[in-house]
Enzyme design. Sequence first.
Site, PDB file in Angstrom:
ATOM      1  N   VAL A 175       0.566  -1.420  -0.009  1.00  0.00           N
ATOM      2  CA  VAL A 175       0.226  -0.197   0.125  1.00  0.00           C
ATOM      3  C   VAL A 175       0.775   1.191   0.119  1.00  0.00           C
ATOM      4  O   VAL A 175       0.489   2.524  -0.977  1.00  0.00           O
ATOM      5  CB  VAL A 175      -1.025  -0.538   1.443  1.00  0.00           C
ATOM      6  CG1 VAL A 175      -1.294   1.295   1.388  1.00  0.00           C
ATOM      7  CG2 VAL A 175      -1.945  -1.449   1.093  1.00  0.00           C
TER       8      VAL A 175
ATOM      9  N   TRP B 197       2.721   2.089  -3.405  1.00  0.00           N
ATOM     10  CA  TRP B 197       2.318   2.544  -4.471  1.00  0.00           C
ATOM     11  C   TRP B 197       0.971   4.063  -3.939  1.00  0.00           C
ATOM     12  O   TRP B 197       0.735   4.916  -5.214  1.00  0.00           O
ATOM     13  CB  TRP B 197       0.577   1.561  -5.338  1.00  0.00           C
ATOM     14  CG  TRP B 197       1.759  -0.053  -5.417  1.00  0.00           C
ATOM     15  CD1 TRP B 197       1.820  -0.906  -5.435  1.00  0.00           C
ATOM     16  CD2 TRP B 197       2.346   0.276  -6.672  1.00  0.00           C
ATOM     17  NE1 TRP B 197       2.462  -1.254  -6.506  1.00  0.00           N
ATOM     18  CE2 TRP B 197       2.911  -0.849  -7.357  1.00  0.00           C
ATOM     19  CE3 TRP B 197       2.179   1.570  -7.819  1.00  0.00           C
ATOM     20  CZ2 TRP B 197       3.165  -0.974  -8.489  1.00  0.00           C
ATOM     21  CZ3 TRP B 197       3.072   1.283  -9.266  1.00  0.00           C
ATOM     22  CH2 TRP B 197       3.489  -0.226  -9.197  1.00  0.00           C
ATOM     23  N   GLU B 198       0.905   4.662  -3.019  1.00  0.00           N
ATOM     24  CA  GLU B 198       0.467   5.459  -2.851  1.00  0.00           C
ATOM     25  C   GLU B 198       1.224   6.262  -2.674  1.00  0.00           C
ATOM     26  O   GLU B 198       0.623   7.697  -3.021  1.00  0.00           O
ATOM     27  CB  GLU B 198      -0.675   5.273  -0.984  1.00  0.00           C
ATOM     28  CG  GLU B 198      -1.622   4.242  -0.947  1.00  0.00           C
ATOM     29  CD  GLU B 198      -2.697   4.645  -1.678  1.00  0.00           C
ATOM     30  OE1 GLU B 198      -2.550   5.684  -2.271  1.00  0.00           O
ATOM     31  OE2 GLU B 198      -3.934   4.205  -2.259  1.00  0.00           O
ATOM     32  N   GLY B 199       2.626   6.317  -2.150  1.00  0.00           N
ATOM     33  CA  GLY B 199       3.585   7.075  -2.313  1.00  0.00           C
ATOM     34  C   GLY B 199       3.773   8.211  -1.445  1.00  0.00           C
ATOM     35  O   GLY B 199       2.881   8.316  -0.756  1.00  0.00           O
TER      36      GLY B 199
ATOM     37  N   ARG C 287      -0.441  -1.259  -9.861  1.00  0.00           N
ATOM     38  CA  ARG C 287      -0.637  -1.748  -8.921  1.00  0.00           C
ATOM     39  C   ARG C 287      -1.474  -2.917  -8.606  1.00  0.00           C
ATOM     40  O   ARG C 287      -1.116  -3.991  -7.963  1.00  0.00           O
ATOM     41  CB  ARG C 287      -1.766  -0.661  -8.268  1.00  0.00           C
ATOM     42  CG  ARG C 287      -1.876  -1.055  -6.773  1.00  0.00           C
ATOM     43  CD  ARG C 287      -2.592   0.812  -6.297  1.00  0.00           C
ATOM     44  NE  ARG C 287      -3.450   0.138  -4.609  1.00  0.00           N
ATOM     45  CZ  ARG C 287      -3.169   0.882  -3.859  1.00  0.00           C
ATOM     46  NH1 ARG C 287      -2.912   2.237  -4.163  1.00  0.00           N
ATOM     47  NH2 ARG C 287      -3.862   1.265  -2.478  1.00  0.00           N
TER      48      ARG C 287
END
Length: 269
Positions: A118, A121-123, A248
Amino acid sequence: MKLFSLALFAALSATSFAKTYPVTGNTVNCRSGPGTSYSVKKSYKKGQNVSISCQTSGTSVSGNNIWDKTSDGCYVADHYVKTGVNGYVTTKCGGSSGGGGSSGSYCKNINTAGVNLVAQWEGFVARPKPDPIGLPTVGYGHLCQKKNCAEVKYKFPLSKSTAKQLLSDDLPKYTKCLAGYLNNKVKLNDNQLAALTSWTFNVGCGNVKTSTLIKRLNKGESPNTVAGQELPKWRMAGGRVMQGLVNRRKAEIKLFKTASSKQAYPKCQ
């Protein structure tokens, strides 16, 4: 009177000979459950000895997802307790309180692989700012609920460490709604639950509830087949295909199909 004395002696003896371990953090919170989202019941100071009655899995802290239930009836992250080993030192917790190991209870917190997925991919965003489709976020994908993310208890700018704590605070809500949509015939291991929690965190509980993916799982179809066919469909945002979402979904499917013997739903092991 003799019976009372014997009982008192037994209680005192059990306390005297119980194994205790020193707390290593400066101020370590003891919570109502095995995770950073649970309420704080009390705090321990550095060097204070605690007696561990049982251990269970929960929110990962610095790569360690073990939580210790103390004789005070609350949970502390094992990362902050010097047990001398990187693993369990006593029996796993049973009963209904807490997360992992509870009879008939799904895992409230996902594994480290899921948290890291998570976050990847959220950064990372140190201060509140719009995401690619204009929604104000901060940390690792925390969607602001108030102006300037006023609900966040951590000071801005966030560090990557506090952002991970915020993410760990947020994730159980999504695991909870996901579990609420699945029937008890569905069997998921910890990697499968983590991958679906990542998906839920990304697309929202409402979309998950009405999804074909959930309907197919509840009908008893093969989880690996369903995930492989349904997750790739969730690749659009703002009316267009996003390559980041395509990638993702591939990462989530890879984690989902990674073998694991640890059951996470409907019962947490």
